[in-house]
Motif scaffolding. Structure first.
Motif, mmCIF file in Angstrom:
data_model
loop_
_atom_site.group_PDB
_atom_site.id
_atom_site.type_symbol
_atom_site.label_atom_id
_atom_site.label_comp_id
_atom_site.label_asym_id
_atom_site.label_seq_id
_atom_site.Cartn_x
_atom_site.Cartn_y
_atom_site.Cartn_z
ATOM 1 N N CYS A 39 9.929 31.470 -76.336
ATOM 2 C CA CYS A 39 9.312 32.668 -76.932
ATOM 3 C C CYS A 39 8.733 33.531 -75.813
ATOM 4 O O CYS A 39 7.739 33.147 -75.177
ATOM 5 N N ALA A 62 -2.328 29.360 -74.946
ATOM 6 C CA ALA A 62 -2.672 29.047 -73.559
ATOM 7 C C ALA A 62 -1.867 29.910 -72.593
ATOM 8 O O ALA A 62 -1.991 29.770 -71.377
ATOM 9 N N THR A 66 -1.174 36.214 -65.833
ATOM 10 C CA THR A 66 -2.327 35.870 -64.989
ATOM 11 C C THR A 66 -2.196 36.349 -63.531
ATOM 12 O O THR A 66 -3.037 35.998 -62.704
ATOM 13 N N SER A 160 -13.359 30.597 -66.423
ATOM 14 C CA SER A 160 -13.226 31.181 -65.085
ATOM 15 C C SER A 160 -12.656 30.167 -64.097
ATOM 16 O O SER A 160 -12.779 28.959 -64.274
ATOM 17 N N TRP A 161 -12.011 30.671 -63.050
ATOM 18 C CA TRP A 161 -11.582 29.914 -61.874
ATOM 19 C C TRP A 161 -10.907 28.577 -62.273
ATOM 20 O O TRP A 161 -11.327 27.491 -61.864
HETATM 21 N N1 LIG Z 1 -6.226 30.733 -63.872
HETATM 22 C C1 LIG Z 1 -7.486 31.172 -63.856
HETATM 23 O O1 LIG Z 1 -8.178 31.111 -62.831
HETATM 24 C C2 LIG Z 1 -8.118 31.735 -65.102
HETATM 25 C C3 LIG Z 1 -9.422 32.249 -65.021
HETATM 26 C C4 LIG Z 1 -10.006 32.757 -66.183
HETATM 27 C C5 LIG Z 1 -9.312 32.743 -67.365
HETATM 28 N N2 LIG Z 1 -8.039 32.261 -67.406
HETATM 29 C C6 LIG Z 1 -7.328 32.297 -68.675
HETATM 30 O O2 LIG Z 1 -7.023 30.964 -69.038
HETATM 31 C C7 LIG Z 1 -5.784 30.919 -69.740
HETATM 32 C C8 LIG Z 1 -4.847 29.916 -69.095
HETATM 33 O O3 LIG Z 1 -4.609 30.293 -67.745
HETATM 34 P P1 LIG Z 1 -3.728 29.376 -66.781
HETATM 35 O O4 LIG Z 1 -4.509 29.197 -65.531
HETATM 36 O O5 LIG Z 1 -3.236 28.180 -67.501
HETATM 37 O O6 LIG Z 1 -2.525 30.374 -66.496
HETATM 38 P P2 LIG Z 1 -1.092 30.046 -65.863
HETATM 39 O O7 LIG Z 1 -1.107 28.729 -65.201
HETATM 40 O O8 LIG Z 1 -0.730 31.255 -65.075
HETATM 41 O O9 LIG Z 1 -0.159 29.945 -67.136
HETATM 42 C C9 LIG Z 1 0.158 31.049 -67.902
HETATM 43 C C10 LIG Z 1 1.375 30.702 -68.711
HETATM 44 O O10 LIG Z 1 1.697 31.862 -69.491
HETATM 45 C C11 LIG Z 1 3.088 31.967 -69.490
HETATM 46 N N3 LIG Z 1 3.572 33.330 -69.685
HETATM 47 C C12 LIG Z 1 3.374 34.407 -68.899
HETATM 48 N N4 LIG Z 1 4.088 35.444 -69.353
HETATM 49 C C13 LIG Z 1 4.776 35.003 -70.437
HETATM 50 C C14 LIG Z 1 5.689 35.584 -71.328
HETATM 51 N N5 LIG Z 1 6.089 36.849 -71.208
HETATM 52 N N6 LIG Z 1 6.173 34.838 -72.341
HETATM 53 C C15 LIG Z 1 5.798 33.548 -72.490
HETATM 54 N N7 LIG Z 1 4.949 32.929 -71.669
HETATM 55 C C16 LIG Z 1 4.441 33.644 -70.655
HETATM 56 C C17 LIG Z 1 3.535 31.516 -68.119
HETATM 57 O O11 LIG Z 1 4.897 31.167 -68.216
HETATM 58 P P3 LIG Z 1 5.770 30.780 -66.920
HETATM 59 O O12 LIG Z 1 5.316 29.398 -66.577
HETATM 60 O O13 LIG Z 1 7.169 30.846 -67.428
HETATM 61 O O14 LIG Z 1 5.459 31.810 -65.902
HETATM 62 C C18 LIG Z 1 2.602 30.356 -67.853
HETATM 63 O O15 LIG Z 1 3.160 29.145 -68.273
HETATM 64 C C19 LIG Z 1 -5.270 32.358 -69.761
HETATM 65 O O16 LIG Z 1 -5.666 32.969 -70.956
HETATM 66 C C20 LIG Z 1 -5.995 33.017 -68.611
HETATM 67 O O17 LIG Z 1 -6.137 34.413 -68.791
HETATM 68 C C21 LIG Z 1 -7.430 31.744 -66.298
#
Ligand SMILES: NC(=O)c1ccc[n+]([C@@H]2O[C@H](COP(=O)([O-])OP(=O)(O)OC[C@H]3O[C@@H](n4cnc5c(N)ncnc54)[C@H](OP(=O)(O)O)[C@@H]3O)[C@@H](O)[C@H]2O)c1
Length: 315
Positions: A39, A62, A66, A160-161
């Motif tokens: 999706c 999730a 990002t 965060s982070w």
């Molecule tokens: N990372 C941080 O430091 C941080 C900080 C604050 C808040 N958050 C929030 O926490 C949540 C989880 O973050 P995370 O660290 O787990 O992020 P992540 O590791 O970057 O994972 C994001 C996932 O979203 C998927 N995605 C991106 N574009 C997509 C699309 N068009 N269609 C379907 N899937 C898509 C990516 O798929 P692919 O694997 O195929 O690229 C990836 O698997 C998010 O809401 C983020 O905003 C993260």
């Protein structure tokens, strides 16, 4: 109960897979994890179709765009994934009496506050990424606002982070610490590092009680561990933990040099302060009788990072 989890290949998505595939968790139904291949969230018809086909009682989002710096030149895509797709999920949930668990970011704040941000503080994102995540929060709020009984229907966990199974700051620092004898790391941006597995476990307990959805109070919650640090503090702790675990590194604590953010310009501006107060979440967990059931809830970011680095060094 059927559960649909978006973002299966991300750090948080993998953490949810770990938690929900655990045999001690009884969903009483099917759990379907989907990634970009199943999706594409930038295509809203795909989001709608999968919801209509699966008819989940719980949606866990999730997934997110990002790439904070890249978003500055991919605004439309960032908004599609971070705002429009969650809006479709929220409208589906509100109309079909389903629950939505969504995640947002400290980057919705501008960082000008002196202390920790509460959920009541005004958002003012500095970056396109932050703006797109703020738009996602607002779309979810709006979708459920027209629902007379939204209790237990949506939770937006601002965090965060994040670090887990995927690319993150800690892994980058440990890689650089193996390659270089000295590192320069920003010391004047403050926040709270958060373990993806801790966050997933928290999210699950908030919405579930023994396999059933529980009537938690809908809304935004700040969800980070105890304490606070800056990127330099986090880098030092990660390197120290790796050294303590027996890793041989050319970098030592003395050669991790603190620098101001102004000396490390990036395309997207970041908040200088993104400490999040978790008072609201703590009160809700207490009201739900969850404090004693969540032994890890009270852990500090330091303990979580040390555990994480130990796991990394064992693999
Ligand atoms: N990372 C941080 O430091 C941080 C900080 C604050 C808040 N958050 C929030 O926490 C949540 C989880 O973050 P995370 O660290 O787990 O992020 P992540 O590791 O970057 O994972 C994001 C996932 O979203 C998927 N995605 C991106 N574009 C997509 C699309 N068009 N269609 C379907 N899937 C898509 C990516 O798929 P692919 O694997 O195929 O690229 C990836 O698997 C998010 O809401 C983020 O905003 C993260």
């Amino acid at each position: 109960m059927d559960i649909l989890v978006f973002g299966k290949d991300g750090q948080l998505g993998r953490a949810f897979q770990g938690q929900l595939n655990n045999s001690s968790f009884q969903a009483g139904g099917n759990v379907l994890f989907v990634g970009r291949g199943e999706c594409d969230l930038s295509d809203l018809s795909q989001v709608n179709d999968i919801l209509i086909n699966i008819k989940p009682q719980l949606i866990i989002n999730a997934a997110a765009y990002t790439a904070v710096d890249k978003a500055e030149t991919e605004s439309e895509l960032a908004f599609a994934i971070n705002a429009s797709a969650p809006e479709v999920m929220a409208k589906y949930a509100a109309e079909h009496d389903a629950t939505l668990l969504h995640f947002s970011t400290d980057y919705v704040f501008d960082g000008s506050k002196k202390g920790a941000y509460s959920e009541l503080d005004k958002t003012n994102p500095l970056s396109i990424y932050g703006k797109s995540k703020e738009a996602g929060e607002q779309a979810i709020f709006k979708a459920f606002a027209s629902n007379s009984n939204s209790n237990g229907k949506y939770a937006v966990l601002r965090t965060s982070w994040v670090y887990g199974d995927g690319r993150n700051f800690i892994k980058t620092i440990l890689r650089l610490a193996k390659e270089r004898s000295a590192l320069q790391v920003i010391q004047d941006q403050y926040g709270v590092p958060t373990s993806a597995s801790w966050l997933a476990e928290l999210g699950i307990h908030l919405v579930f009680d023994e396999g059933q959805l529980r009537p938690f109070a809908s809304g935004i919650y700040h969800a980070v561990p105890q304490g606070e640090t800056n990127w330099h503090g986090l880098a030092c702790l990660a390197v120290q933990a790796a050294l303590d675990a027996g890793q041989k590194l050319p970098t030592s604590l003395a050669t991790i040099i603190p620098i101001p953010a102004s000396e490390y310009p990036l395309p997207a501006p970041r908040p200088m302060n993104s400490r999040l107060s978790t008072q609201k979440l703590q009160l809700e967990l207490k009201r739900l009788g969850l404090v004693s059931k969540l032994p890890h809830w009270d852990t500090s970011w330091n303990e979580q990072v040390i555990t994480y680095v130990n796991q990394l060094t064992q693999n």
